[in-house]
Design a protein around this motif. Structure first.
Motif, PDB file in Angstrom:
ATOM      1  N   GLU B   8       0.846  -1.204   0.000  1.00 24.14           N
ATOM      2  CA  GLU B   8       0.000   0.000   0.000  1.00 24.14           C
ATOM      3  C   GLU B   8       0.871   1.240   0.000  1.00 24.14           C
ATOM      4  OE1 GLU B   8      -2.924  -2.286   3.118  1.00 24.14           O
ATOM      5  OE2 GLU B   8      -0.900  -1.615   3.539  1.00 24.14           O
ATOM      6  N   LEU B  11      -2.492   4.702   2.952  1.00 22.83           N
ATOM      7  CA  LEU B  11      -3.544   4.112   3.773  1.00 22.83           C
ATOM      8  C   LEU B  11      -4.182   5.229   4.571  1.00 22.83           C
ATOM      9  CD1 LEU B  11      -4.876   1.479   4.738  1.00 22.83           C
ATOM     10  CD2 LEU B  11      -3.155   1.376   6.548  1.00 22.83           C
ATOM     11  N   THR B 105       4.726   3.284   3.186  1.00 19.64           N
ATOM     12  CA  THR B 105       3.280   3.509   3.165  1.00 19.64           C
ATOM     13  C   THR B 105       2.987   4.823   3.861  1.00 19.64           C
ATOM     14  OG1 THR B 105       2.745   1.152   3.225  1.00 19.64           O
ATOM     15  CG2 THR B 105       1.017   2.672   3.918  1.00 19.64           C
TER      16      THR B 105
END
Lengths: 114, 111
Positions: B8, B11, B105
């Motif tokens: 990812e 997020l 991320t």
């Protein structure tokens, strides 16, 4: 708490010029590192230094790059003839002697090549 | 080949919600993994390491060798958790060690 310090915080240089990025590692640390982070990309290992010599280097660390510990406290990264693609954040890190001690990072130097 | 994957890039969760930042690694030896955090305009800081099995700022991470994962978790996110999070694998070289980094991320905690 002791910190790794890097100077300057931002360096702007013309393409083809030499640039020296400076780092003062934590005083009792033995291993020193340079990393690079191009904007929007991951942190990349450049080189590690121990006992006054390079112990490892990545493919990025070509002949244009060199490192030095000139006076027992500073740890410098020199780029001999800068290219546009050298523009990035450069992080210095140091760690103590035990192998699994974490690396402590400086704030980084933002290098902008024009 | 040694590799760290953080699937990812971004997020975004609401304050008070649980957070899980994924990290998977590829390494033939016994892995030693770290999570580093970079708050806005600050340096990379060690958040936690798997060998110490500690909880820092409410975050925990468990090494799962079967799934080759080292996911970072926090049960109740706080706004001050907004930052970039990097998973890193310590890899021995000939006479030293280097960190292999995930792409990171970006965690955004919405009020």
């Amino acid at each position: 708490e002791p910190e790794v310090t890097q100077t300057p915080s931002h360096q702007v240089t013309q393409m083809g010029q030499e640039v020296i990025l400076r780092c003062v590692p934590i005083s009792n640390h033995l291993y020193f590192y340079w990393y690079r982070q191009i904007l929007g990309q991951k942190v990349e290992f450049l080189v590690s230094f121990y006992n006054n010599e390079i112990s490892e280097k990545s493919e990025i660390f070509d002949d244009q790059f060199s490192v030095e510990r000139p006076d027992g406290s500073n740890f410098t990264l020199k780029i001999r003839s800068t290219k546009l693609e050298d523009s990035a954040m450069y992080f210095c890190a140091s760690r103590a002697g035990q192998y699994n001690q974490p690396q402590h990072f400086g704030d980084g130097t933002r290098l902008s090549i024009l | 080949a040694q590799r760290v994957t953080q699937p990812e890039k971004l997020l975004s969760v609401f304050k008070g919600a649980p957070v899980e930042l994924k990290c998977n690694y590829s390494y033939s030896g016994s892995p030693e993994l770290f999570w580093y955090v970079q708050y806005s305009r600050q340096r990379l800081q060690l958040l936690l390491r798997h060998i110490s099995r500690e909880s820092i700022k409410g975050f925990t991470a468990d090494l799962n060798k079967g799934e080759t994962s080292f996911h970072l978790k926090k049960p109740f996110a706080q706004e001050e958790d907004s930052a970039m999070y990097y998973c890193a694998l310590l890899v021995p070289m000939d006479s030293n060690y280097q960190l292999i980094w995930g792409a990171g991320t970006k965690l955004i905690i919405k009020p």
